[in-house]
Every structure is written in structure tokens, then in C-alpha cells.
Design a protein around this motif. Structure first.
Motif, short mmCIF file in Angstrom:
data_model
loop_
_atom_site.label_atom_id
_atom_site.label_comp_id
_atom_site.label_asym_id
_atom_site.label_seq_id
_atom_site.Cartn_x
_atom_site.Cartn_y
_atom_site.Cartn_z
N PHE A 238 1.01 -1.01 0.09
CA PHE A 238 -0.03 -0.07 0.07
C PHE A 238 1.05 1.17 0.03
CE2 PHE A 238 -2.92 -2.83 2.81
CZ PHE A 238 -3.53 -3.25 1.69
N ARG A 239 0.68 2.07 -0.94
CA ARG A 239 1.37 3.54 -1.22
C ARG A 239 0.70 4.59 -0.97
NH1 ARG A 239 6.61 3.07 -2.27
NH2 ARG A 239 7.26 1.08 -2.81
N THR A 240 -0.74 4.46 -1.03
CA THR A 240 -1.78 5.55 -0.75
C THR A 240 -2.96 5.05 0.01
OG1 THR A 240 -2.89 5.06 -2.83
CG2 THR A 240 -1.09 6.50 -3.19
N VAL A 241 -3.78 5.94 0.31
CA VAL A 241 -5.15 5.44 0.95
C VAL A 241 -5.97 4.81 -0.17
CG1 VAL A 241 -7.15 6.37 1.98
CG2 VAL A 241 -4.95 7.40 2.52
N ALA A 242 -5.85 5.20 -1.40
CA ALA A 242 -6.62 4.37 -2.38
C ALA A 242 -6.38 3.12 -2.46
CB ALA A 242 -6.48 5.27 -3.65
N ASP A 243 -4.87 2.96 -2.38
CA ASP A 243 -4.61 1.29 -2.44
C ASP A 243 -5.20 0.52 -1.36
OD1 ASP A 243 -2.92 2.05 -4.63
OD2 ASP A 243 -1.25 2.12 -3.25
N VAL A 244 -5.15 1.25 -0.01
CA VAL A 244 -5.84 0.44 0.89
C VAL A 244 -7.35 0.02 0.58
CG1 VAL A 244 -6.58 0.68 3.35
CG2 VAL A 244 -4.13 1.36 2.57
N LEU A 245 -8.19 1.08 0.35
CA LEU A 245 -9.44 0.98 0.12
C LEU A 245 -9.67 0.22 -0.98
CD1 LEU A 245 -10.73 4.73 0.48
CD2 LEU A 245 -10.57 2.95 2.44
N ALA A 246 -8.88 0.08 -1.91
CA ALA A 246 -9.18 -0.56 -3.08
C ALA A 246 -9.11 -2.24 -2.64
CB ALA A 246 -8.19 -0.45 -4.50
N ALA A 247 -8.01 -2.37 -1.98
CA ALA A 247 -7.71 -3.92 -1.43
C ALA A 247 -8.93 -4.10 -0.46
CB ALA A 247 -6.35 -3.89 -0.53
N ALA A 248 -9.37 -3.35 0.44
CA ALA A 248 -10.55 -3.43 1.39
C ALA A 248 -11.87 -4.00 0.65
CB ALA A 248 -10.87 -2.46 2.35
N ARG A 249 -12.11 -3.28 -0.47
CA ARG A 249 -13.03 -3.46 -1.42
C ARG A 249 -12.97 -4.89 -2.08
NH1 ARG A 249 -12.70 2.40 -2.78
NH2 ARG A 249 -14.27 3.23 -1.80
N ALA A 250 -11.67 -5.32 -2.69
CA ALA A 250 -11.49 -6.49 -3.47
C ALA A 250 -11.58 -7.75 -2.30
CB ALA A 250 -10.09 -6.30 -3.95
N ARG A 251 -11.14 -7.54 -0.97
CA ARG A 251 -11.03 -8.65 -0.13
C ARG A 251 -11.82 -7.88 1.31
NH1 ARG A 251 -5.84 -7.67 -1.22
NH2 ARG A 251 -5.40 -7.71 0.81
N PRO A 252 -13.03 -7.90 1.20
CA PRO A 252 -13.83 -7.65 2.47
C PRO A 252 -13.45 -8.29 3.76
CG PRO A 252 -15.21 -7.66 0.60
CD PRO A 252 -14.02 -8.35 0.17
N GLY A 253 -13.18 -7.61 4.69
CA GLY A 253 -12.79 -8.34 6.06
C GLY A 253 -11.35 -8.81 6.07
N GLU A 254 -10.44 -8.50 5.04
CA GLU A 254 -9.21 -9.16 5.45
C GLU A 254 -8.10 -8.22 5.34
OE1 GLU A 254 -8.20 -11.70 2.10
OE2 GLU A 254 -10.00 -12.52 1.87
N VAL A 255 -8.23 -6.77 5.00
CA VAL A 255 -7.31 -5.90 5.26
C VAL A 255 -7.49 -5.61 6.78
CG1 VAL A 255 -6.55 -3.62 4.96
CG2 VAL A 255 -7.07 -5.16 3.10
N SER A 256 -6.44 -5.65 7.57
CA SER A 256 -6.39 -5.20 8.96
C SER A 256 -5.99 -4.05 9.44
CB SER A 256 -5.92 -6.60 9.70
OG SER A 256 -4.50 -6.76 9.30
N TYR A 257 -6.54 -3.44 10.44
CA TYR A 257 -6.01 -2.33 11.02
C TYR A 257 -5.89 -2.55 12.67
CZ TYR A 257 -10.91 -0.91 12.45
OH TYR A 257 -12.04 -0.73 12.99
N ALA A 258 -4.71 -1.90 13.03
CA ALA A 258 -4.58 -2.26 14.39
C ALA A 258 -5.06 -1.21 15.11
CB ALA A 258 -2.83 -2.37 14.73
#
Length: 317
Positions: free
Chosen positions: A131-151
Motif C-alpha cells: 500500500f502506497r496510498t489511501v486509495a490502495d488500502v481502500l481498493a484492497a478492502a473492497r476487493a477482499r472484504p474483512g481481510e485488510v486489517s487495522y491495529a
């Protein structure tokens, strides 16, 4: 008679404040050593020494999103010898969080003394992250719902609600991973056991400068002169803005004169060149607020977080 009694109480309170403290007081912190919360407590302990004449002892009482420390301060008496860094989660989030198990009622059992510091919230990932941008994070979260983790620093912490706010506004679903303090969450992001954390800049400033973590964006709409080219999360997710503060409270019944003595010591510490230098080195800025002003900040933030909690339907199970 009532006037005489009131006058006597005021005089006794003033006399008490003039001799306070006659031994080292305590500053309690509710989050793990090594994080921003603990660092600020130790900076304050040095900063108030000149005014109080005694260097406070900093003690860490982790757990329950800051409530273990807050409860100990509330139960330690009303003599002013124990104060606590009253965390945003304790003062403004948990009271609005359905199902929260609060050891004390912060509005009833704690007295705001003063605000001391402000830290911008930031989204950070480890340097090896894709992930290099916020958009990258959101794109991954949309592609893999519930998998991108935040502490986060724990359920109900600002870092938790910051992630929930992102999910709410960006309409994505991520995995929340709570820790006993932001420092531990940052360590697991570094280790790759969590994908990202939205936390105080101070929690990750050293790792960012060392090239171990990548700063993706600021979350508070303000940013920092130290990272002038870093974008805001709000530029990608309209309406997103969160920030953090670090203030101090005493137990209910602490005399107004002693609260004032602490507030003056914190005011002096917040303007001390050593404090300002150490703050700047750790991505912090001084933010002194006297008792009345700090109380208004707490009240306003309770309204803000109530809206986030209700909008995201968050509760403690």
C-alpha cells in the motif's frame, strides 16, 4: 454562618495549595510504556518539576482502554497527589459506547485539570507493504472484504474509532485487531501481523524517520510541517477528520486550589523550550487548555464520537 464556612474552606484550600506538594506526586498512564501516551507523561513529569518542586513519579497501569489507570486515580483520594492522563477513549468514547464496562463514571469521578499536547493522527504501514496510498488500502478492502486489517490501542480507543470512521465513510469492511496500547499495535504492523494503523504521529514518528514505516496520510485535516508533502485521508475520503489530545485529570473532590496548582504547572511545562523540542522530535505540539476550556473540549468530542459510534453501530460485545 454559611459565608464564614465558605471563607474558611477557601482559605484552607489556598493554604493547602501553597504547601502542595510536599512529596513527589504520581502521574498515571493507561497505555503501554514506549508509546506516545507514556512519552508525554514523562515529558510532563520533567516539565512540572520547576513549578511543583518535586518530580512526579510516572506509573503505567495498562488495560481496559485506559480505565484501569483512570479508576486508580479516581480512588486514590482527593489530595491531588495522584493525577491521570485522562485518555480520549475514557473521557469521550467509552461513555457513548453501548456495552462498555466502565469501572468509573469519568464525568462524575474525574475532574479535568488541563490539556497538554496534541498529536496529528496518521495512517501508517510497514515499509514493505504494497500500500502506497489511501486509495490502495481502500481498493484492497473492497476487493477482499474483512481481510485488510487495522491495529488499534484497544476497543473504544481513538485508533479503533478512526478505523471505524474510515470504514463508515468509505463504505468498506476491514478487520479490527485491538492491542493493549498503540505501541504494541505499531510493533505488529512492523512485523506484518497487521496491515496498518491510524494512530498518533508520535507513535510512529521514529519508525517513519528510520524508513521502517511508510506514512500514507494525515487524518486530522491539519498535517505537520515535518511532512509537508503528505496528503490527508480526507482528500480521498471526503469528510474524514480525526485528531488526538493528551490532557490530565484528578479525582473527584480535589480542591480547586490544587487543581489550579497543577494547571499552572502544566501551563509552564507546555511553554518550556525543552518540552517544545521534545514534542517536535516526536511529532507532537503543545496544546495547553485551562480546566474550563479543557472541559469544553471533552464535551464537544463526546458529541463527535457519539455520532461516529451511532453511525457505525459500534458496541462492546
Amino acid at each position: 454562618m454559611k459565608r464564614l464556612l465558605l471563607a474558611a474552606l477557601l482559605l484552607s484550600g489556598t493554604a493547602l495549595a501553597q504547601t502542595f506538594p510536599d512529596r513527589p506526586p504520581r502521574i498515571l498512564g493507561g497505555f503501554a510504556a514506549g508509546g506516545t501516551s507514556d512519552l508525554i507523561n514523562r515529558i510532563l513529569a520533567e516539565g512540572v518539576f520547576a513549578t511543583l518542586g518535586h518530580r512526579p513519579v510516572v506509573e503505567v497501569r495498562t488495560g481496559a482502554n485506559g480505565f484501569i489507570a483512570a479508576a486508580e486515580a479516581a480512588r486514590s483520594g482527593a489530595d491531588g497527589y495522584t493525577i491521570v492522563q485522562c485518555a480520549t477513549g475514557v473521557m469521550t468514547i467509552s461513555p457513548e459506547l453501548p456495552g462498555a464496562n466502565m469501572a468509573i463514571d469519568p464525568a462524575r469521578d474525574l475532574i479535568p485539570i488541563a490539556n497538554f499536547a496534541h498529536s496529528s493522527q496518521v495512517m501508517v504501514v510497514r515499509q514493505q507493504s504494497p500500500f502506497r496510498t489511501v486509495a490502495d488500502v481502500l481498493a484492497a478492502a473492497r476487493a477482499r472484504p474483512g481481510e485488510v486489517s487495522y491495529a488499534s490501542a484497544g476497543i473504544g480507543a481513538v485508533s479503533h474509532l478512526s478505523g471505524a470512521r474510515l470504514e463508515q465513510l468509505a463504505q468498506v469492511r476491514m478487520l479490527h485487531v485491538p492491542y493493549r496500547g498503540a505501541a504494541l499495535g505499531v510493533l505488529d504492523v512492523l512485523a506484518g501481523r497487521a496491515d496498518l494503523i491510524i494512530t498518533n504521529l508520535g507513535d510512529a514518528a521514529q519508525q517513519i524517520r528510520a524508513g521502517e514505516m511508510r506514512l500514507l496520510a494525515f487524518a486530522d485535516g491539519i498535517g505537520s510541517p515535518a511532512f509537508p508533502d503528505t496528503p490527508q485521508i480526507g482528500a480521498t475520503v471526503p469528510g474524514y477528520a480525526v485528531s488526538g489530545w493528551f490532557g490530565y485529570c484528578a479525582g473527584r473532590g480535589t480542591p480547586e486550589a490544587i487543581v489550579g496548582r497543577w494547571a499552572e504547572a502544566i501551563r509552564v511545562a507546555a511553554s518550556d523550550p525543552v518540552t517544545l523540542r521534545r514534542f517536535a522530535e516526536n511529532g507532537l505540539v503543545a496544546r495547553y487548555e485551562a480546566p474550563a476550556e479543557f472541559s469544553r473540549t471533552i464535551a464537544a468530542d463526546r458529541v463527535t464520537w457519539r455520532e461516529v459510534i451511532q453511525g457505525a453501530n459500534i458496541r462492546v460485545e
